[in-house]
Design a protein around this motif. Sequence first.
Motif, PDB file in Angstrom:
ATOM      1  N   GLU A   1     -49.593 -17.812 -40.903  1.00 21.60           N
ATOM      2  CA  GLU A   1     -49.670 -17.954 -39.609  1.00 21.60           C
ATOM      3  C   GLU A   1     -51.114 -18.047 -38.871  1.00 21.60           C
ATOM      4  OE1 GLU A   1     -48.505 -20.184 -36.062  1.00 21.60           O
ATOM      5  OE2 GLU A   1     -47.273 -19.975 -38.093  1.00 21.60           O
ATOM      6  N   CYS A   2     -51.469 -16.754 -39.357  1.00 16.79           N
ATOM      7  CA  CYS A   2     -53.052 -16.643 -39.143  1.00 16.79           C
ATOM      8  C   CYS A   2     -53.933 -17.971 -39.527  1.00 16.79           C
ATOM      9  CB  CYS A   2     -53.649 -15.470 -39.874  1.00 16.79           C
ATOM     10  SG  CYS A   2     -53.015 -14.036 -38.955  1.00 16.79           S
ATOM     11  N   LYS A   3     -53.651 -18.369 -40.896  1.00 10.20           N
ATOM     12  CA  LYS A   3     -54.528 -19.446 -41.594  1.00 10.20           C
ATOM     13  C   LYS A   3     -54.335 -20.726 -40.565  1.00 10.20           C
ATOM     14  CE  LYS A   3     -54.382 -18.128 -46.335  1.00 10.20           C
ATOM     15  NZ  LYS A   3     -53.979 -18.544 -47.459  1.00 10.20           N
ATOM     16  N   ARG A   4     -52.951 -20.965 -40.166  1.00 14.95           N
ATOM     17  CA  ARG A   4     -52.741 -21.980 -39.468  1.00 14.95           C
ATOM     18  C   ARG A   4     -53.396 -21.813 -37.998  1.00 14.95           C
ATOM     19  NH1 ARG A   4     -46.471 -24.250 -38.011  1.00 14.95           N
ATOM     20  NH2 ARG A   4     -47.011 -25.981 -36.804  1.00 14.95           N
ATOM     21  N   ALA A   5     -53.450 -20.694 -37.448  1.00 18.10           N
ATOM     22  CA  ALA A   5     -54.141 -20.500 -36.237  1.00 18.10           C
ATOM     23  C   ALA A   5     -55.482 -20.891 -36.271  1.00 18.10           C
ATOM     24  CB  ALA A   5     -53.872 -19.047 -35.575  1.00 18.10           C
ATOM     25  N   PHE A   6     -56.242 -20.529 -37.350  1.00 19.31           N
ATOM     26  CA  PHE A   6     -57.464 -21.020 -37.546  1.00 19.31           C
ATOM     27  C   PHE A   6     -57.793 -22.597 -37.836  1.00 19.31           C
ATOM     28  CE2 PHE A   6     -58.497 -16.434 -38.814  1.00 19.31           C
ATOM     29  CZ  PHE A   6     -59.638 -16.322 -37.986  1.00 19.31           C
ATOM     30  N   ALA A   7     -56.736 -23.143 -38.580  1.00 18.58           N
ATOM     31  CA  ALA A   7     -56.626 -24.283 -38.697  1.00 18.58           C
ATOM     32  C   ALA A   7     -56.380 -25.158 -37.501  1.00 18.58           C
ATOM     33  CB  ALA A   7     -55.615 -24.923 -39.696  1.00 18.58           C
ATOM     34  N   LEU A   8     -55.462 -24.591 -36.500  1.00 17.12           N
ATOM     35  CA  LEU A   8     -55.529 -25.441 -35.234  1.00 17.12           C
ATOM     36  C   LEU A   8     -56.768 -25.269 -34.316  1.00 17.12           C
ATOM     37  CD1 LEU A   8     -51.832 -24.177 -34.559  1.00 17.12           C
ATOM     38  CD2 LEU A   8     -52.498 -26.486 -34.539  1.00 17.12           C
ATOM     39  N   ASN A   9     -57.470 -24.231 -34.393  1.00 18.43           N
ATOM     40  CA  ASN A   9     -58.639 -24.008 -33.721  1.00 18.43           C
ATOM     41  C   ASN A   9     -59.737 -24.910 -34.124  1.00 18.43           C
ATOM     42  OD1 ASN A   9     -60.286 -22.525 -31.734  1.00 18.43           O
ATOM     43  ND2 ASN A   9     -61.089 -21.197 -33.450  1.00 18.43           N
ATOM     44  N   THR A  10     -59.790 -24.974 -35.463  1.00 21.01           N
ATOM     45  CA  THR A  10     -60.890 -25.804 -35.820  1.00 21.01           C
ATOM     46  C   THR A  10     -60.515 -27.550 -35.528  1.00 21.01           C
ATOM     47  OG1 THR A  10     -61.039 -24.485 -37.996  1.00 21.01           O
ATOM     48  CG2 THR A  10     -61.838 -26.846 -38.089  1.00 21.01           C
ATOM     49  N   GLY A  11     -59.178 -28.023 -35.465  1.00 17.19           N
ATOM     50  CA  GLY A  11     -58.653 -29.211 -35.039  1.00 17.19           C
ATOM     51  C   GLY A  11     -59.340 -29.515 -33.648  1.00 17.19           C
ATOM     52  N   VAL A  12     -59.397 -28.402 -32.793  1.00 19.97           N
ATOM     53  CA  VAL A  12     -59.840 -28.364 -31.413  1.00 19.97           C
ATOM     54  C   VAL A  12     -61.535 -28.618 -31.401  1.00 19.97           C
ATOM     55  CG1 VAL A  12     -60.405 -27.329 -29.181  1.00 19.97           C
ATOM     56  CG2 VAL A  12     -57.888 -27.150 -30.242  1.00 19.97           C
ATOM     57  N   PHE A  13     -62.072 -28.138 -32.596  1.00 13.31           N
ATOM     58  CA  PHE A  13     -63.460 -28.029 -32.314  1.00 13.31           C
ATOM     59  C   PHE A  13     -63.910 -29.597 -33.047  1.00 13.31           C
ATOM     60  CE2 PHE A  13     -64.149 -23.326 -33.342  1.00 13.31           C
ATOM     61  CZ  PHE A  13     -64.205 -23.053 -31.786  1.00 13.31           C
ATOM     62  N   ARG A  14     -63.003 -29.974 -33.983  1.00 16.81           N
ATOM     63  CA  ARG A  14     -63.142 -31.219 -34.519  1.00 16.81           C
ATOM     64  C   ARG A  14     -63.132 -32.415 -33.282  1.00 16.81           C
ATOM     65  NH1 ARG A  14     -59.724 -31.324 -38.425  1.00 16.81           N
ATOM     66  NH2 ARG A  14     -60.825 -29.883 -39.625  1.00 16.81           N
ATOM     67  N   ALA A  15     -61.947 -32.348 -32.702  1.00 10.19           N
ATOM     68  CA  ALA A  15     -61.947 -33.119 -31.435  1.00 10.19           C
ATOM     69  C   ALA A  15     -62.964 -32.915 -30.394  1.00 10.19           C
ATOM     70  CB  ALA A  15     -60.637 -32.832 -30.712  1.00 10.19           C
ATOM     71  N   LEU A  16     -63.468 -31.824 -30.063  1.00 10.66           N
ATOM     72  CA  LEU A  16     -64.594 -31.596 -29.307  1.00 10.66           C
ATOM     73  C   LEU A  16     -65.890 -32.324 -29.734  1.00 10.66           C
ATOM     74  CD1 LEU A  16     -63.787 -28.057 -27.967  1.00 10.66           C
ATOM     75  CD2 LEU A  16     -64.133 -30.098 -26.676  1.00 10.66           C
ATOM     76  N   GLY A  17     -65.984 -32.337 -30.862  1.00 10.67           N
ATOM     77  CA  GLY A  17     -66.960 -32.904 -31.773  1.00 10.67           C
ATOM     78  C   GLY A  17     -67.175 -34.526 -31.702  1.00 10.67           C
ATOM     79  N   GLU A  18     -65.837 -35.068 -31.650  1.00  9.08           N
ATOM     80  CA  GLU A  18     -65.797 -36.353 -31.518  1.00  9.08           C
ATOM     81  C   GLU A  18     -66.167 -36.716 -30.012  1.00  9.08           C
ATOM     82  OE1 GLU A  18     -62.007 -37.177 -32.992  1.00  9.08           O
ATOM     83  OE2 GLU A  18     -62.485 -36.734 -35.119  1.00  9.08           O
ATOM     84  N   GLU A  19     -65.771 -36.009 -29.045  1.00  9.74           N
ATOM     85  CA  GLU A  19     -66.018 -36.360 -27.854  1.00  9.74           C
ATOM     86  C   GLU A  19     -67.581 -36.261 -27.203  1.00  9.74           C
ATOM     87  OE1 GLU A  19     -64.470 -34.666 -23.665  1.00  9.74           O
ATOM     88  OE2 GLU A  19     -62.788 -35.067 -24.990  1.00  9.74           O
ATOM     89  N   PHE A  20     -68.273 -34.954 -28.032  1.00 10.76           N
ATOM     90  CA  PHE A  20     -69.720 -34.837 -27.721  1.00 10.76           C
ATOM     91  C   PHE A  20     -70.486 -34.964 -29.013  1.00 10.76           C
ATOM     92  CE2 PHE A  20     -67.390 -32.571 -24.518  1.00 10.76           C
ATOM     93  CZ  PHE A  20     -68.192 -32.898 -23.487  1.00 10.76           C
ATOM     94  N   PRO A  21     -70.516 -36.200 -29.453  1.00  5.69           N
ATOM     95  CA  PRO A  21     -71.412 -36.662 -30.827  1.00  5.69           C
ATOM     96  C   PRO A  21     -72.892 -36.485 -30.395  1.00  5.69           C
ATOM     97  CG  PRO A  21     -70.465 -38.718 -29.853  1.00  5.69           C
ATOM     98  CD  PRO A  21     -70.024 -37.588 -28.971  1.00  5.69           C
ATOM     99  N   LEU A  22     -73.418 -35.800 -31.321  1.00  4.90           N
ATOM    100  CA  LEU A  22     -75.084 -35.724 -30.794  1.00  4.90           C
ATOM    101  C   LEU A  22     -75.879 -37.038 -30.805  1.00  4.90           C
ATOM    102  CD1 LEU A  22     -76.457 -32.522 -32.814  1.00  4.90           C
ATOM    103  CD2 LEU A  22     -76.324 -33.180 -30.310  1.00  4.90           C
ATOM    104  N   SER A  23     -75.270 -38.106 -31.302  1.00  8.45           N
ATOM    105  CA  SER A  23     -76.034 -39.199 -31.383  1.00  8.45           C
ATOM    106  C   SER A  23     -75.682 -40.060 -30.082  1.00  8.45           C
ATOM    107  CB  SER A  23     -75.177 -40.241 -32.461  1.00  8.45           C
ATOM    108  OG  SER A  23     -73.881 -40.496 -32.508  1.00  8.45           O
TER     109      SER A  23
END
Length: 215
Positions: free
Chosen positions: A192-214
């Motif tokens: 579940e700890c691994k899953r928590a980190f994966a869920l957190n990374t998913g949020v970062f990924r979505a934020l990255g798509e919303e705020f692309p540097l380009s």
Amino acid sequence: MESFSSLIRTASHEQHVEAETSTFMSDLLGGRLGVAAYARYTEQLWFVYEALEGGAGRLAADPVAGPFVRPELFRLAALERDLAHLRGPGWRAGLSALPATREYAARVRECAERWPAGYVAHHYTRYLGDLSGGQIIRDRAERTWGFARKGDGVRFYVFEGVPNPAAFKRSYRELLDAVDVDELEKQRVIAECKRAFALNTGVFRALGEEFPLSA
């Protein structure tokens, strides 16, 4: 025999690094994104902590999760002050969760309601992370966007009730080592700890798509 707390730390190390080194976090900490991205990230945190702390009261008497429910850790009030500073007094009206955030918060809430040991896994990954890497984020945010030191905008990262974070983290790990569950349950908690980190990374990924540097 390796202690439960170090088993958790070792087992989730890879996911932890992945979350910390996500493109969004790297861009945010590198000062390459504006304050709007930081505000949006803070907004996502509100949903996660609302799930984490909204169910905490019910778990206070639970033999497994109870010892971890520590009011000095609670972040929701601090997040709300930060959001009022970042978004203005009407911040609640504009609050919206990314689908990845909804998924993360739903899993935290599910554990809080049905699986106390799983709740501990989420509690650990969030609060110990905030007390550690969170301090780097606070420092960068203060320097990049000019927030007052430990003031509005970065209060989420300021644990006034934890004067000695190193000692607190030690005692927290001792609590983990003392968790009275069998070996199988411990393995489930590690997963579940691994899953928590994966869920957190998913949020970062979505934020990255919303705020692309380009953009």
